[in-house]
Design an enzyme around this catalytic site. Structure first.
Site, PDB file in Angstrom:
ATOM      1  N   ASP A   1      -5.330  -4.912   7.948  1.00 38.37           N
ATOM      2  CA  ASP A   1      -4.499  -4.857   6.758  1.00 38.37           C
ATOM      3  C   ASP A   1      -4.832  -6.082   5.887  1.00 38.37           C
ATOM      4  OD1 ASP A   1      -2.213  -4.157   5.099  1.00 38.37           O
ATOM      5  OD2 ASP A   1      -1.172  -5.823   6.094  1.00 38.37           O
TER       6      ASP A   1
ATOM      7  N   ASP B   1      -2.541  -7.669   2.746  1.00 44.30           N
ATOM      8  CA  ASP B   1      -1.405  -8.527   2.380  1.00 44.30           C
ATOM      9  C   ASP B   1      -0.479  -8.734   3.583  1.00 44.30           C
ATOM     10  OD1 ASP B   1      -2.440  -8.414  -0.243  1.00 44.30           O
ATOM     11  OD2 ASP B   1      -1.277  -6.612  -0.671  1.00 44.30           O
TER      12      ASP B   1
END
Ligand SMILES: [Zn+2]
Length: 183
Positions: free
Chosen positions: A15, A17
């Site tokens: 991922d 953020d």
């Protein structure tokens, strides 16, 4: 040392953020390069994965595009800054995939499989077999579980969240665990 969960030649899906760089506050988006701030240890973690060697592919939901909060060009500029900051610390991303769509109606928004499958089709050496997914949200864990990946949740899963293979406090600990160490 325990057995490594990620072997040489495998793929680490990450991922963005809240995993590599600081997330924007709830309901906001990282919409400008100046808002990219790497989390402590994140570049070192990616460098360790590079050294394995693993392919490292970012898969990120960016609904802010559908909501008109930023453009595709804004996101591209943010990602260029992210790549540059990582490269300056010796870390390399093989690819970044994003879903620009709203909360429903596509198969690429995590926990859908679209970004993972597209990466496996397009990026040489990227495979779903033996891969891992690392992220800070239940969507990341759910996406990885649906594809049969090893999953690492950063932080602690909330009640009712899908159970990851492992929980780590941050990306560096996650990378160390994937490589067979504590973390
Ligand atoms: Zn999508």
């Amino acid at each position: 040392m325990s057995a490594a969960a990620l072997l040489a030649g495998a793929t680490a899906f990450l991922d963005r953020d809240g995993t590599i760089n600081e997330a924007a506050p709830e309901g906001e988006y990282v919409a400008s390069p100046d808002e990219i701030r790497l989390l402590p240890g994140a570049a070192r973690a990616i460098a360790l994965l590079n050294e394995l060697p693993a392919r490292v592919v970012v898969v990120t939901n960016q609904r802010g595009i559908a909501l008109g909060r930023m453009s595709e060009d804004d996101l591209a500029a943010v990602n260029r800054r992210l790549l540059a900051e990582l490269e300056s610390e010796g870390a390399h991303l093989d690819a970044i995939y994003h879903c620009p769509h709203p909360a429903a109606g596509c198969d690429c928004r995590k926990p859908g499989p679209g970004m993972f499958e597209q990466a496996a089709r397009e990026v040489p050496g990227v495979r779903l077999e033996g891969a891992a997914m690392v992220g800070d949200s239940a969507l990341d864990v759910e996406a990885g579980r649906r594809l049969g990946l090893t999953t690492v949740r950063l932080g602690t899963a909330a009640a009712g969240d899908p159970s990851p293979t492992h929980e780590s406090p941050d990306l560096l600990a996650a990378a160390r665990w994937l490589l067979g160490g504590a973390g």
